[in-house]
Design a protein around this motif. Sequence first.
Motif, short mmCIF file in Angstrom:
data_model
loop_
_atom_site.label_atom_id
_atom_site.label_comp_id
_atom_site.label_asym_id
_atom_site.label_seq_id
_atom_site.Cartn_x
_atom_site.Cartn_y
_atom_site.Cartn_z
N HIS A 243 25.90 19.12 70.22
CA HIS A 243 25.42 18.91 71.49
C HIS A 243 25.62 17.53 72.04
CE1 HIS A 243 23.36 22.50 70.70
NE2 HIS A 243 23.03 22.18 69.76
N CYS A 253 24.38 25.04 77.74
CA CYS A 253 24.29 25.09 76.18
C CYS A 253 22.71 25.73 75.88
CB CYS A 253 24.45 24.05 75.64
SG CYS A 253 24.40 23.69 73.84
N CYS A 255 20.74 24.13 74.24
CA CYS A 255 19.86 22.98 74.40
C CYS A 255 19.66 22.42 75.68
CB CYS A 255 20.81 21.77 73.63
SG CYS A 255 21.97 21.13 74.55
N CYS A 260 28.38 21.18 76.28
CA CYS A 260 28.21 20.76 75.04
C CYS A 260 29.36 21.17 74.23
CB CYS A 260 26.86 21.13 74.32
SG CYS A 260 25.50 20.26 74.72
#
Length: 378
Positions: A243, A253, A255, A260
């Motif tokens: 990440h 992503c 996250c 990322c």
Amino acid sequence: MTRTTADVTFLRGYNQALVMAVGRTVRTFERSTVVHATGLTPQAVSKVIARLTADGLIRSAGVRRPGIGKPAVVYELVPDSRYAIGAHVARRTLRLVLVDLAGTVHHSTVSPLPADFTPEQLLDALSVGIGAITAGTELRSRLTGVGIGMIGPLDHAHGLVRDAHGLRHWHDVPLRELAEAHLGLPVHLDKDVTAGITAEAWRHGATFGDAALIMVESGIGGGFWLGGTAHRGAHTNAGEFGHTVVDLDGPRCVCGRLGCLEVVHLRAIEAGDVPRAARVLAVGVVNLLQTLDLAHVVLAGADLLRHADVYLPAVERAVRTDVPRADWLAPMVTLSRLGADVIAAGAAVQVLDQLYGIPDLTPGTPPAIVRQPVAGAH
Ligand SMILES: [Zn+2]
């Protein structure tokens, strides 16, 4: 406990760990081997050897008769005197291994986990799997504990799985405590990649320098070994290497950020372009080298090892061409020799390391102990 008593206990553990480290590194050893390797006094080494022999951790392997001088007792580690079980919890699978005191993997099984599994489902799978490994054996009395290596974010210090990416039921779950209650054994919980780098460090022994384990397996993570120990960071969550952003305008992503390393790599895989995926990973590795100046990069993870013939040369090439002064700064790049077992084996090794490895030098520890493990050695 008084300060003096604490120091004596610490030193005893420290000296014992030094002798055990010698035993793991060389196949057989004599008292003089340990004296030379550690700088401990012969008297101190004798006491530690007597204690370890009484505990069954080392044994006499015969006597060496030199041409002149007194015969010397030869010792060896007793690998089957202690065991630990290691678990690698991935998004869809649970891998379990049995590891002996020498760090050898004896038994490796992999079973599927339900999609989006809950803590209860994992605990049941651990219980069934460990039961299968120990059934009909005398192992239980020599079992020191269970190490769990799991996807993060994860709080090693408090034994909590914070919000494991891609698993909905894992918000601040006290997995270490739950597993200890469920399994009736001590449990060590760590991030998968940190467990993995610990396995590599044990295999390589004292010569292992600053290193990273890069794992590609339903995501990308990095485990770090810095200054002779696993590096976990201020919140024990180091390793979210996947990440880190490599493309400002890249895809979204898991996250929440854009571009990322992990999602850019994933897109290449989804497009069937493994060479491009390998190049994306290689860019990340070079970024890491620029940041940390590592001696060794170990590549691991099922998704990487499946295409090791593409990933290894891509990373090696990037390291040779993209790191400035590669003639001076290039690290060694290798595949993990433990293969698919590396995380589970490392999780088990962490249990053994806690008991028989070099103790942590906590901030309150007087620096004199670091410099002089010889002092007051008994
Ligand atoms: Zn991300």
